[in-house]
Design a protein around this motif. Structure first.
Motif, PDB file in Angstrom:
ATOM      1  N   ILE A  77       6.139  -4.984   9.159  1.00  0.00           N
ATOM      2  CA  ILE A  77       4.732  -5.351   8.925  1.00  0.00           C
ATOM      3  C   ILE A  77       3.953  -4.052   8.735  1.00  0.00           C
ATOM      4  O   ILE A  77       3.878  -3.221   9.652  1.00  0.00           O
ATOM      5  CB  ILE A  77       4.143  -6.167  10.099  1.00  0.00           C
ATOM      6  N   GLU A 104       3.691   2.398  16.068  1.00  0.00           N
ATOM      7  CA  GLU A 104       3.310   3.821  16.049  1.00  0.00           C
ATOM      8  C   GLU A 104       2.426   4.113  17.270  1.00  0.00           C
ATOM      9  O   GLU A 104       2.047   3.217  18.012  1.00  0.00           O
ATOM     10  CB  GLU A 104       2.554   4.119  14.740  1.00  0.00           C
ATOM     11  N   LYS A 105       2.117   5.363  17.451  1.00  0.00           N
ATOM     12  CA  LYS A 105       1.137   5.702  18.494  1.00  0.00           C
ATOM     13  C   LYS A 105      -0.257   5.581  17.907  1.00  0.00           C
ATOM     14  O   LYS A 105      -0.404   5.755  16.686  1.00  0.00           O
ATOM     15  CB  LYS A 105       1.377   7.111  19.061  1.00  0.00           C
ATOM     16  N   GLN A 118       7.303  10.400  18.449  1.00  0.00           N
ATOM     17  CA  GLN A 118       8.487  11.033  17.865  1.00  0.00           C
ATOM     18  C   GLN A 118       8.705  12.453  18.354  1.00  0.00           C
ATOM     19  O   GLN A 118       9.795  13.006  18.237  1.00  0.00           O
ATOM     20  CB  GLN A 118       8.425  11.002  16.325  1.00  0.00           C
ATOM     21  N   ASP A 169       2.599  -6.968   3.949  1.00  0.00           N
ATOM     22  CA  ASP A 169       1.371  -6.163   3.990  1.00  0.00           C
ATOM     23  C   ASP A 169       0.257  -7.047   3.447  1.00  0.00           C
ATOM     24  O   ASP A 169       0.490  -7.883   2.563  1.00  0.00           O
ATOM     25  CB  ASP A 169       1.493  -4.882   3.141  1.00  0.00           C
ATOM     26  N   LEU A 170      -0.949  -6.858   3.977  1.00  0.00           N
ATOM     27  CA  LEU A 170      -2.091  -7.624   3.485  1.00  0.00           C
ATOM     28  C   LEU A 170      -2.294  -7.372   1.994  1.00  0.00           C
ATOM     29  O   LEU A 170      -2.777  -8.248   1.275  1.00  0.00           O
ATOM     30  CB  LEU A 170      -3.364  -7.198   4.234  1.00  0.00           C
ATOM     31  N   LYS A 180       1.297  -3.268  -2.308  1.00  0.00           N
ATOM     32  CA  LYS A 180       1.908  -2.254  -1.437  1.00  0.00           C
ATOM     33  C   LYS A 180       3.220  -2.794  -0.864  1.00  0.00           C
ATOM     34  O   LYS A 180       4.233  -2.093  -0.813  1.00  0.00           O
ATOM     35  CB  LYS A 180       0.944  -1.876  -0.295  1.00  0.00           C
ATOM     36  N   LEU A 208       3.366  -1.326  11.782  1.00  0.00           N
ATOM     37  CA  LEU A 208       2.854   0.030  11.543  1.00  0.00           C
ATOM     38  C   LEU A 208       1.512  -0.029  10.838  1.00  0.00           C
ATOM     39  O   LEU A 208       1.450  -0.220   9.611  1.00  0.00           O
ATOM     40  CB  LEU A 208       3.864   0.830  10.704  1.00  0.00           C
ATOM     41  N   MET A 209       0.469   0.076  11.634  1.00  0.00           N
ATOM     42  CA  MET A 209      -0.885   0.027  11.080  1.00  0.00           C
ATOM     43  C   MET A 209      -1.840   0.682  12.055  1.00  0.00           C
ATOM     44  O   MET A 209      -1.470   0.924  13.210  1.00  0.00           O
ATOM     45  CB  MET A 209      -1.289  -1.412  10.816  1.00  0.00           C
ATOM     46  N   PRO A 210      -3.058   0.990  11.608  1.00  0.00           N
ATOM     47  CA  PRO A 210      -4.010   1.665  12.489  1.00  0.00           C
ATOM     48  C   PRO A 210      -4.288   0.870  13.757  1.00  0.00           C
ATOM     49  O   PRO A 210      -4.202  -0.366  13.762  1.00  0.00           O
ATOM     50  CB  PRO A 210      -5.270   1.777  11.624  1.00  0.00           C
ATOM     51  N   PRO A 211      -4.628   1.578  14.853  1.00  0.00           N
ATOM     52  CA  PRO A 211      -4.719   0.940  16.168  1.00  0.00           C
ATOM     53  C   PRO A 211      -5.717  -0.210  16.245  1.00  0.00           C
ATOM     54  O   PRO A 211      -5.513  -1.147  17.004  1.00  0.00           O
ATOM     55  CB  PRO A 211      -5.131   2.088  17.099  1.00  0.00           C
ATOM     56  N   TYR A 243     -10.757   6.622  12.365  1.00  0.00           N
ATOM     57  CA  TYR A 243     -11.081   5.294  11.816  1.00  0.00           C
ATOM     58  C   TYR A 243     -12.557   4.964  12.018  1.00  0.00           C
ATOM     59  O   TYR A 243     -12.911   3.969  12.667  1.00  0.00           O
ATOM     60  CB  TYR A 243     -10.156   4.217  12.433  1.00  0.00           C
ATOM     61  N   HIS A 271      -0.120  12.373  21.476  1.00  0.00           N
ATOM     62  CA  HIS A 271       1.193  12.993  21.228  1.00  0.00           C
ATOM     63  C   HIS A 271       1.436  14.126  22.228  1.00  0.00           C
ATOM     64  O   HIS A 271       2.510  14.250  22.812  1.00  0.00           O
ATOM     65  CB  HIS A 271       1.219  13.632  19.833  1.00  0.00           C
ATOM     66  N   GLY A 296       2.235   1.088   4.729  1.00  0.00           N
ATOM     67  CA  GLY A 296       1.309   2.210   4.536  1.00  0.00           C
ATOM     68  C   GLY A 296       2.018   3.547   4.513  1.00  0.00           C
ATOM     69  O   GLY A 296       3.227   3.637   4.262  1.00  0.00           O
ATOM     70  N   SER A 297       1.257   4.554   4.857  1.00  0.00           N
ATOM     71  CA  SER A 297       1.708   5.924   4.671  1.00  0.00           C
ATOM     72  C   SER A 297       2.828   6.326   5.644  1.00  0.00           C
ATOM     73  O   SER A 297       3.887   6.807   5.223  1.00  0.00           O
ATOM     74  CB  SER A 297       0.458   6.797   4.801  1.00  0.00           C
ATOM     75  N   MET A 298       2.626   6.109   6.955  1.00  0.00           N
ATOM     76  CA  MET A 298       3.659   6.504   7.925  1.00  0.00           C
ATOM     77  C   MET A 298       4.941   5.709   7.691  1.00  0.00           C
ATOM     78  O   MET A 298       6.049   6.235   7.807  1.00  0.00           O
ATOM     79  CB  MET A 298       3.169   6.271   9.354  1.00  0.00           C
TER      80      MET A 298
END
Ligand SMILES: NC(=O)c1ccc[n+]([C@@H]2O[C@H](COP(=O)([O-])OP(=O)(O)OC[C@H]3O[C@@H](n4cnc5c(N)ncnc54)[C@H](O)[C@@H]3O)[C@@H](O)[C@H]2O)c1
Length: 337
Positions: free
Chosen positions: A11, A100-101, A129, A38-39, A43, A77-80, A170, A183, A14-16
């Protein structure tokens, strides 16, 4: 389809995802990338094509995707600020989950995800990571051959292009320490081990406007007896992430983007390009890529191995809660003047 391959659904395209996680996952022979959502359909389609996911397994609705393909593990993997709802849903379906974090906008969200994972017997992992950078893990082993780490310093420096805008990620949905500096905070916890005993912190807003700080320092003592400092500052000369750790008459210092240093007993320092440590996992003919030396290959490998063997990954959500709590403790030092 062989049963030994872990069925993974994705799901977020994006970039990461496209730069690091999915290429690493796609290189594992024991992983089957079964579907992507992805919405933004284009993409998802473009990423599916790169990963050889069939066109009929491209979705814009993750609930539909999960119902159709019943994966064993899911990457979200998407923004928090968009993460919580899909992450919670995935766990409620009983799927193992990689994010992701940071693992949530807040510690409360992270605690709730950890709790839900427990209720549904899910394995979880937050993408810290930097715990998996091969130069760090190799040199940490050499330092600890002489006994435990007694002091560590983790620094994460950046510069800010637009000083007239407020700090924050954001559009200010989240402060820089929780979103990004976590991190360094997590790396310090991981290097020093044990639980946090005491924290002295200094948090300031330097040069930028608005209500959000961008310069963070903390001195942390741990139940292992180790002491550490963490420094995240977004108004320095350039981006540097460095983990430096000291054992009995031995020091290692790793800048994963540049060089690593190892020195003991006042001897000659060994200096090696950090990227070279990534070569160990290359298959014949495979080209060395940033995800091989920055820890992404290794963290994804760890997650898949944990799913296969049913053990919790190193940075499972209940552990990530502790990094969120330490971030929160540091942030409490901020006083807007
Ligand atoms: N580990 C690191 O060093 C590192 C570095 C940068 C960013 N990150 C983290 O990676 C995460 C992702 O960042 P990014 O820059 O790749 O994001 P991005 O914005 O490039 O990609 C996110 C994608 O998710 C999709 N999306 C959003 N909500 C969705 C939903 N409900 N269903 C399906 N798709 C949805 C968006 O359309 C977008 O394509 C962030 O949490 C960020 O903090 C980590």
């Amino acid at each position: 389809m062989s049963e030994s391959r872990v069925r993974v659904a994705l799901i977020g395209a994006g970039s990461m995802a496209n730069t690091y996680h999915y290429p690493a996952l796609a290189s594992f022979p024991d992983v089957e990338l079964v579907a992507i959502c992805d919405l933004i359909e284009e993409k998802a389609r473009a990423t599916a094509q790169r990963l050889s996911i069939p066109a009929e397994r491209v979705y814009t609705d993750y609930k539909q995707m999960l119902a159709d393909v019943e994966p064993r593990a899911v990457y979200v993997l998407m923004p928090p600020q968009h993460l919580y709802e899909p992450a919670l849903y995935v766990l409620k379906q009983g799927c193992h989950l990689f994010v992701e974090k940071p693992p949530g906008l807040t510690t409360t969200q992270t605690r709730m995800l950890a709790y839900t994972a427990g209720e549904h017997n899910c394995l979880t992992m937050t993408g810290f990571q930097r715990r998996f950078i091969p130069a760090v893990t190799a040199l940490r082993r050499r330092v600890e051959e002489r006994g435990p780490i007694h002091f560590a310093e983790v620094t994460f420096y950046k510069s800010t292009a637009n000083l007239s805008a407020p700090a924050g990620f954001y559009d200010g949905a989240i402060d820089p320490l929780t979103s990004d500096g976590i991190h360094a905070v997590d790396n310090l916890r991981w290097l020093c081990g044990g639980d946090v005993v005491d924290v002295y912190a200094d948090v300031r807003r330097r040069y930028v406007s608005g209500p959000i700080p961008n310069a963070f320092f903390a001195l942390v003592t741990f139940s292992t007896g180790a002491v550490g400092t963490v420094h995240y500052n977004a108004v320095t000369g350039r981006r540097i992430f460095r983990a430096e750790f000291h054992g009995q008459n031995v020091t290692a210092s790793v800048d994963a983007d540049r060089d690593s240093l190892f020195v003991s007993d006042s001897g000659e320092p060994e200096i090696l390009p950090s990227a070279e440590f990534g070569r160990a996992v290359l298959r014949p003919g495979e080209e060395l890529r940033p995800y091989h030396w920055l820890g992404f290959w290794h963290e994804n490998r760890h997650f898949i191995d944990c799913v296969k063997t049913g053990r919790q990954p190193s940075s499972h959500f209940a552990d990530a809660v502790k990094s969120m709590e330490l971030v929160e403790q540091i942030l409490r030092a901020y006083r807007e003047t």
